[in-house]
Design an enzyme around this catalytic site. Structure first.
Site, short mmCIF file in Angstrom:
data_model
loop_
_atom_site.label_atom_id
_atom_site.label_comp_id
_atom_site.label_asym_id
_atom_site.label_seq_id
_atom_site.Cartn_x
_atom_site.Cartn_y
_atom_site.Cartn_z
N GLY A 177 0.82 -1.20 0.00
CA GLY A 177 0.00 0.00 0.00
C GLY A 177 0.86 1.25 0.00
N CYS A 178 0.20 2.40 -0.18
CA CYS A 178 0.94 3.66 -0.32
C CYS A 178 1.59 4.09 1.00
CB CYS A 178 0.02 4.76 -0.86
SG CYS A 178 -1.51 5.00 0.05
#
Lengths: 373, 373, 373, 373
Positions: A177-178
């Site tokens: 994920g970011c």
């Protein structure tokens, strides 16, 4: 550039495209999806065969995103696994969580490798998944097999997939994920070097509005989002266990993160600022040295020393930039890592993973510099 | 509204302005200075007599800031203490640090009260001042006398000044900085209630670009500041000792802050997000209750409970909004406080202090609501 | 301030509020509606009794718009004419077109005066209304009676309403639209002075995103609206006939406008840049003189001469600023007029109209200056 | 891609870079200059040898622009013509006007081809240059020889330069300005088709702040530029004669432009909206057809029909997008053209010109798509 990559490029440029990797982007109309489309259209070794979107099926990509006018004549197709299996070697899933649970098993069984950008194959423990996402994990067997797609953390595991891939297997990567990407990059070398005291870190992160996705909500209306900042999901954001899983793996013991994300008024960009208590006698110089060493062979991570990064400096690229400071009074390390949430935090990092799995140069098809101004 | 304030207002509206407070804004062309001008022009009990700016002396205020066209015919005057002494009862100093050291003693000696928005009279210990600002403090005797101008923290001390003021003394208020204001408001009730474990807090704060001032620098050029965020002065920002002084006073023991400010692409607004380890058995409900009680009589502080504040909700006002969350796994409190850096963090808070010292209603001349959209 | 207004204020401040004007805002949850709420809450002669919103009925205003926390305890009520008639003297309609057609007749018949911010009572000719809005006008009789609410253009007619109002009649004002307001102010003096050659003007206008309203659409998602500009509704915007009606009235002959609006990435603000061919021998100096004279008694319109206005200079106020240039080679006048689309273009202009009709000072309750930075 | 370009690419990828074009960017630290640097670093046939900046000489490019970290190890050199002559085949001049007058003659005489992005070699008539720029033109002889670098307008002339270049001559291209590029693209097909009535057009254009350059000024401080729009240089902008020269050439008679540029709060992007009176009997359909035909072979110009372009759709690319509307009541055409002011309006258009002169594919090294979100 590796010899293989060069060969691909030259063959492609010469029109001998027989060996192009045929790719699908599933969920291509979302922000991560369309950034994948853009990236893959520029990739010398990939032919983008399908871009799926149930909502926009039948519409030209360039009608939905006029920036693509002249760049592709593709039309969004409905999300149809059979059709992907028939036409593609690989699928990038840019879908909400649970959607990948439904697609990945069938794709893999049919020989299509999967790079999943959703959260479905990131967390090794299905119980952790279920407690944070409030749904059962329906393919736990695949979890053991999936590789967590954060290349600076998991390069070796991704290279091992390359061997399996070369042997004809379909493989599954659960792309990071970011927020976890930026936070892992910000802290991994300190944990690796045993420089962190205790097991709790404080993570404050700032994301551009594209991180909230394309869906229409009051909070992303220009008049609500512009000229304003605020925290959200404090202590309850679903990226928390992902950060903890990765750092616990690195540290060799359980690490906990107190995580507070914020939305800031810009389209793209993500900054994770982390505070970590340092072990006695660790100096800022030795920390900077450790970070510089750790990323010496990572083409996408730049350690700026005591200069703090600005997110604008990495927009449109797969780059991460890291700055470091030490509060000597409390002997606390402050690290800030800047990435583009849609690129290093999503689309281009997935392609970086794919490049490794495909045996290509890690940088194939990825821009070295984005817009400077 | 208090009876006194009502009387002022009615007299002013009726043209009987004999008793208006005559004010000067020193350093009026800066961002905090011009916001003071705007605030004082709207104040029913104040006549703005002088707005000084050495750089813009002789120019109409509305030529430098065309938003003032039609609102005032004042001209910037040079910074001349004798002239202020002759014409004013009070001076608001919106000047860089060390400049107030030069002006305040003379103004006070001549009977002019001083509300200093610089850092010169905030820190009680001149050695602390000297170690963070790298210049000697030239009027340490005044420090003992100065009151730290953060009204929610120091209401009683400001009221005591009102008594002295009423008795004819000139008084000195060292108005709180922007980051300290938001951070004190975010944490004071927890310290007051003895809910904080240990003595170190982690402060991550976000400020709009006006916080960097009006000076021309590459970093505040639109093309560098827009669409980007970054940390700066990590572990070295000069507001650190101010935060620590205030919270140590509240806690009754030394408190340390690991402080990382960030600039975010908006004109105004400031958010301080603080993480504090909680004492055992303290629940989020009890924390919210403590905050609600602590600010029950503060007209400008709103405790939103578990809703996190957005800075846009307080722009153009003296308001602060606070949201709370608890990471139950680590038993850590996360508090976020939003203010307008130029108002509650500078101009309107100085006027709030002045209102108390003048014996007026605390809210006199301060807007209850700013632009909503 | 007029004596009446002063008296109102003093009575209000003294708690003698018996004679306050009781107002309803219908459609109060939209952007113009909530700006009306904010304006009326600050108005010394008005008590805001009702704020209606069918969608948000039952919710506190400050829950929907947290900027109002502490400023009002009002709750949105459903749109119920009977209830408004029972409790209010006046209704401000901030509703989509056709909605006012349904409400205004009944309100007026029941003695409630109406300030309609929709397009329903602006165009004198019902056929023009029907051709641009594609619906029949159901109360054409009221059109003759309605006054077009652009005070600089129609001051006399609004004053005439004040007489009727004082005599106990309910009155109807069709408040001007945002683009027409800026365009009328930009061009009226030139037409009045007979300086315009021909009958066609070219209008290019720029509006902040709030002009597109609160509704959720892809085009107003932050990620689509930010960092981008574009024209829309070129040659087909519904404000065209309103501009033409007003300028034809001023010019004494039919005037046509080629009108191209654009959306620009800011929350508020509107700029109308108009090019008009000049009559021979007209000089820029004489034009500036004509504009200065025309607005000499308008407290809200500032003619800046050859300095072009910036929209930021009028945000949060009822002010308009005008700049002028002449292309001497083509003998063409270029005029640019800046307003706040939600204030002079909507909410505060409606209140300015109401102030005139109520016999108050035109400026009552309207801020002279907004945020400067 | 052309065969030549493919060969270049393959040779480069294989390390056989002997035939790379050696380029200098003069004035490389400005916004157009650094965008040229970025573009040339990505160009398969170019080796960027020098990037000059007197102010930043000796500093690494990536120290001044950290976005370049990892992408180049170049250091800014002082502006030294002898050094450029010794090491380069071509120089791109991204300098203020008059600076190119000083450098170009010597470079050309020494065999270095020049692509000048300043205004010095755009206007054919030195008297026109002198009247708008208020300085004498010191190399009028070169003007006759220089080709105006707007490739869609001047493709044939640029191709003719390619022949001369291939024969060993050094050549001079005076690259088009940003506003002229968008305005020429917006109107050229209408003039070519004889559809425009009369000789005067009204041009309203909007530019992002980077158009104002990197210099530090109050007007480009974030706090002044953000959330605001305004016109500037109305009827006096120096791009006016450039627009008129190009359109007069196309129309076959003198064309005049009433030109009003505006600054809007975004980093990049430029929109030119032009109104042109149409000849009788010309329909919008026939106009759209004429535009579509005119740009059928232009890889960078997209005619969107009646859809108006958004600047965000072309950012980071050499693309232009055009939308068209007709005000049938006044028989007036409204055209809007969107470009990236730093790319199609400066850097990439210069490279497009160079590609043509070098005999490469027009698109070599130019991205087809920029960031979509």
């Amino acid at each position: 550039m590796s010899e293989t990559a060069t060969q691909y490029l030259c063959e492609r440029l010469s029109g001998k495209e027989a060996d192009m990797i045929r790719a699908a982007v599933v969920g291509a109309a979302g922000y991560a999806g369309i950034e994948l489309v853009r990236t893959l259209l520029n990739h010398p070794a990939v032919e983008l065969v399908q871009a799926t979107s149930d909502a926009d099926a039948g519409r030209l990509l360039c009608d939905v995103y006029p920036a693509l006018t002249g760049a592709t004549e593709l039309t969004f197709t409905p999300h149809d696994i059979a059709s992907i299996v028939q036409t593609c070697d690989v699928a990038f899933l840019a879908v909400p969580h649970t959607a990948a649970l439904k697609s990945a098993p069938e794709l893999l069984a049919s020989g299509v490798s999967v790079f999943d950008l959703s959260a479905d194959y990131r967390l090794k423990d299905p119980l952790v998944y279920e407690s944070w996402y409030a749904v059962p994990h329906t393919s736990p067997a695949l979890l053991a097999d999936a590789v967590y797609g954060q290349p600076e953390l998991n390069h070796v595991a991704l290279e091992a997939l390359a061997v399996r891939k070369a042997a004809g297997e379909s493989v599954l990567v659960g792309c990071a994920g970011c927020y976890p990407t930026a936070t892992i990059l910000a802290t991994m070398p300190a944990f690796l070097a045993g420089m962190v005291s205790g097991d709790t870190i404080i993570v404050n992160a700032l994301s551009g509005i594209s991180g909230a996705g394309k869906g229409l909500r009051s909070s992303t209306h220009f008049c609500m989002a512009d000229e304003s900042v605020g925290a959200y999901s404090a202590a309850s954001h679903r990226h928390t266990p992902e950060i903890e899983q990765a750092l616990s793996q690195v540290a060799g013991h359980a690490v906990q993160a107190v995580f507070t994300p914020h939305l800031v008024p810009m389209k793209r960009g993500l900054l994770s600022t982390v505070t970590l208590p340092l072990m006695p006698d660790v100096t800022l110089d030795s920390v900077i040295e450790a970070y510089t060493q750790a990323y010496a062979h990572s083409p996408f991570v730049n350690v700026l020393g005591q200069t703090m990064p600005q997110t604008a400096q990495v927009i449109g690229t797969n780059n991460a930039q890291i700055g470091l400071a030490c509060d000597s009074r409390t002997h606390t390390l402050i690290v800030s890592c800047a990435i583009d949430n849609l690129d290093k935090g999503a689309a281009t990092q997935a392609v970086q993973c794919a490049n490794i799995v495909w045996g290509l140069d890690e940088s194939a098809g990825l821009a070295a510099v984005g817009p400077i101004v």
